[in-house]
Design a protein around this motif. Structure first.
Motif, short mmCIF file in Angstrom:
data_model
loop_
_atom_site.label_atom_id
_atom_site.label_comp_id
_atom_site.label_asym_id
_atom_site.label_seq_id
_atom_site.Cartn_x
_atom_site.Cartn_y
_atom_site.Cartn_z
N TYR A 232 0.88 -1.16 -0.06
CA TYR A 232 -0.08 -0.04 -0.09
C TYR A 232 0.87 1.18 0.13
CZ TYR A 232 -2.64 3.72 2.39
OH TYR A 232 -3.14 5.01 2.73
N GLN A 233 1.88 1.15 0.75
CA GLN A 233 2.75 2.18 1.05
C GLN A 233 3.67 2.65 -0.47
OE1 GLN A 233 2.43 4.62 3.21
NE2 GLN A 233 1.25 3.68 4.64
N GLU A 234 4.04 1.62 -0.72
CA GLU A 234 5.01 1.53 -1.87
C GLU A 234 4.16 2.14 -3.18
OE1 GLU A 234 8.10 1.46 -2.28
OE2 GLU A 234 8.74 0.51 -0.29
N THR A 235 2.88 1.47 -3.26
CA THR A 235 2.11 1.89 -4.55
C THR A 235 1.66 3.17 -4.42
OG1 THR A 235 1.35 -0.31 -4.63
CG2 THR A 235 0.21 1.19 -5.78
N LEU A 236 1.45 3.75 -3.35
CA LEU A 236 1.14 5.26 -3.18
C LEU A 236 2.11 6.06 -3.90
CD1 LEU A 236 -0.38 5.57 0.21
CD2 LEU A 236 -1.51 6.11 -1.74
N GLN A 237 3.62 5.79 -3.31
CA GLN A 237 4.69 6.63 -3.87
C GLN A 237 4.84 6.26 -5.44
OE1 GLN A 237 8.20 6.14 -1.29
NE2 GLN A 237 7.03 5.56 0.44
N LEU A 238 4.57 4.96 -5.89
CA LEU A 238 4.89 4.81 -7.18
C LEU A 238 4.02 5.39 -8.10
CD1 LEU A 238 6.48 2.81 -9.23
CD2 LEU A 238 4.57 1.12 -8.70
N LEU A 239 2.79 5.36 -7.83
CA LEU A 239 1.57 6.16 -8.69
C LEU A 239 1.70 7.44 -8.68
CD1 LEU A 239 -1.57 3.84 -7.84
CD2 LEU A 239 0.27 3.62 -9.62
N ARG A 240 2.35 8.17 -7.42
CA ARG A 240 2.26 9.66 -7.31
C ARG A 240 3.45 9.92 -8.37
NH1 ARG A 240 1.37 9.74 -0.91
NH2 ARG A 240 -0.95 10.04 -1.00
N ALA A 241 4.76 9.13 -8.25
CA ALA A 241 5.88 9.52 -9.04
C ALA A 241 5.69 9.22 -10.50
CB ALA A 241 7.15 8.80 -8.47
N ASN A 242 4.60 8.43 -10.95
CA ASN A 242 4.63 7.91 -12.24
C ASN A 242 3.19 7.92 -12.51
OD1 ASN A 242 7.64 6.49 -12.77
ND2 ASN A 242 6.91 6.26 -10.74
N PRO A 243 2.45 9.05 -12.94
CA PRO A 243 1.22 9.15 -13.06
C PRO A 243 0.63 8.26 -14.54
CG PRO A 243 2.25 11.03 -13.63
CD PRO A 243 3.31 10.23 -12.98
N SER A 244 1.72 7.96 -15.35
CA SER A 244 1.62 7.24 -16.75
C SER A 244 1.43 5.75 -16.41
CB SER A 244 2.57 7.51 -17.70
OG SER A 244 3.80 6.92 -17.15
N ILE A 245 1.63 5.34 -15.52
CA ILE A 245 1.19 3.79 -14.96
C ILE A 245 -0.13 3.21 -15.34
CG2 ILE A 245 1.07 1.96 -13.26
CD1 ILE A 245 3.59 3.37 -12.23
N ASP A 246 -0.20 2.38 -16.11
CA ASP A 246 -1.69 1.99 -16.21
C ASP A 246 -1.91 0.41 -16.01
OD1 ASP A 246 -0.37 1.11 -18.70
OD2 ASP A 246 -1.40 1.96 -20.10
N GLY A 247 -0.90 -0.35 -15.58
CA GLY A 247 -0.85 -1.39 -15.20
C GLY A 247 0.03 -2.04 -14.07
N ILE A 248 -0.51 -2.78 -13.23
CA ILE A 248 0.45 -3.42 -11.97
C ILE A 248 0.35 -4.94 -12.04
CG2 ILE A 248 0.65 -3.47 -9.60
CD1 ILE A 248 -0.09 -0.69 -9.31
N PHE A 249 1.46 -5.59 -12.13
CA PHE A 249 1.72 -7.06 -12.05
C PHE A 249 2.12 -7.25 -10.36
CE2 PHE A 249 4.98 -10.16 -11.98
CZ PHE A 249 4.08 -11.55 -11.94
N ALA A 250 1.31 -7.87 -9.72
CA ALA A 250 1.50 -8.02 -8.33
C ALA A 250 1.95 -9.67 -8.12
CB ALA A 250 0.33 -7.72 -7.36
N ALA A 251 3.34 -10.17 -7.81
CA ALA A 251 3.65 -11.21 -7.65
C ALA A 251 3.01 -12.06 -6.61
CB ALA A 251 5.10 -11.36 -8.07
N ILE A 252 2.67 -11.31 -5.81
CA ILE A 252 1.96 -12.04 -4.34
C ILE A 252 0.89 -11.18 -4.04
CG2 ILE A 252 2.13 -12.17 -1.81
CD1 ILE A 252 5.29 -12.16 -2.14
N ASP A 253 -0.45 -12.05 -3.84
CA ASP A 253 -1.87 -11.74 -3.86
C ASP A 253 -1.85 -10.60 -2.75
OD1 ASP A 253 -1.32 -13.58 -1.79
OD2 ASP A 253 -3.41 -14.31 -2.23
#
Length: 338
Positions: A232-253
């Motif tokens: 949750y915390q890492e994705t908040l930072q990731l999406l804020r820094a990279n607003p062009s992201i349109d897909g996420i692959f999560a290797a663990i549910d």
């Protein structure tokens, strides 16, 4: 009046009546070696007629075995079981226990919890390790005790340990290709930092995917402890820094659950703004809102293969076997809007 004692029939009596060797009778009951199905059926019918019941205690004394195998994993409880305790490890355990029972064995589950990872004195005929890490302490512990080991998921740098290859690279590629087919151009990956083959191969599949489709890598490695909150915390930072992201692959549910929380907090609608997929089709994937696209790893079949492989290992036969290819389960989290 003297009572006449009736002797119980022995395995030798049954073998003589069936016209086979004692060894064949033993294998017919244990399932540890192949016996012609018709012969096994005839032995069982004669056993019922004669009132013969195999003695598990006698078999243990003759063989020096306990009749108990174990299932263990070094994955943290939050990853292996989760809040519902119906996760990845539990699904494997249920299937492995049934498979063991049909072979006249008991299965002992060593829970993925620090209190259960101590060096107890209970002996096992063999152990199935679920996705062990490189230099996993459980591998070292059971090898020190000279307990036969097989692994679900190959052990990194240990080709000598028999394993069911669960084809993690192919699984990751299946999910990543699906995201591309659903119109994703900027895909990030949330992958566990622990050196398990599933995470190592998922990372390799992601880097190959990025190379094939162009763009820069957005791979985030995370620890398994507190997996959902960390994601949750890492994705908040990731999406804020990279607003062009349109897909996420999560290797663990659990990572996928955390990513979904982050997207919803930021107002990124799934799947309109962001498409999300994960590896394991478990409770988290099915109950997520929206439900998560995942893969059916065919865990019951994998557990069956692992039990069979462990029995071979106990008897001194060592090999690797392949799991069936996973099946993509497409749900709303990744479907391109009409």
């Amino acid at each position: 009046m003297n009572e006449q004692r009736v002797n119980k029939p022995t395995i030798s009596d049954l073998a003589k009546a069936a016209g086979v060797s004692v060894t064949t009778v033993s294998h017919a009951f244990s399932g540890r070696r192949h016996v012609d199905p018709e012969t096994a059926k005839r032995i069982q019918a004669l056993a019922d007629q004669m009132g013969y019941h195999p003695s598990s205690m006698a078999r243990a004394l003759r063989s020096g075995r306990t009749g108990v195998i174990a299932l263990a994993s070094s994955m943290p409880f939050a990853v292996a079981a989760g809040p519902s305790r119906l996760g990845f490890l539990m699904e494997i355990a249920a299937s492995a226990a049934m498979s063991a029972l049909t072979r006249d064995l008991a299965l002992c589950l060593i829970p993925p919890h620090p209190a259960a990872q101590g060096k107890g004195s209970v002996g096992f005929d063999g152990v199935i390790l679920v996705e062990p890490m490189r230099d996993d302490p459980l591998v070292a512990y059971f090898e020190q005790r000279k307990t036969p080991i097989v692994s679900i998921g190959t052990v990194p740098d240990r080709p000598d340990i028999p394993a069911v290859n669960i084809r993690s690279r192919e699984t990751a590629a299946l999910l990543l290709d699906h995201l591309a087919q659903q119109g994703c151009h900027r895909v990030a990956a949330l992958i566990g930092a622990a050196p398990r083959t599933s995470q190592i191969e998922s990372a390799a599949a992601y880097e190959a995917f990025v190379t094939r489709f162009g763009g820069s890598s957005l791979l985030v490695r995370m620890g398994e402890e507190e997996a959902e909150d960390t994601a949750y915390q890492e994705t908040l930072q990731l999406l804020r820094a990279n607003p062009s992201i349109d897909g996420i692959f999560a290797a663990i549910d659990a990572f996928a659950s955390g990513a979904m929380r982050a997207a919803q907090e930021l107002g990124w609608t799934v799947p309109d703004r962001l498409r999300l997929v994960t590896r394991y089709d478990g409770v988290r994937a099915k109950l997520s809102q929206p439900p998560l696209t995942a893969v059916d790893l065919h865990l019951p079949a994998i557990a069956e293969k692992a039990v069979h492989l462990l029995l071979d290992q106990i008897e001194g036969s060592s090999r690797m076997i392949e799991a069936d290819l996973p099946e993509l389960i497409v749900r709303r989290s990744s479907q391109m809007p009409a």
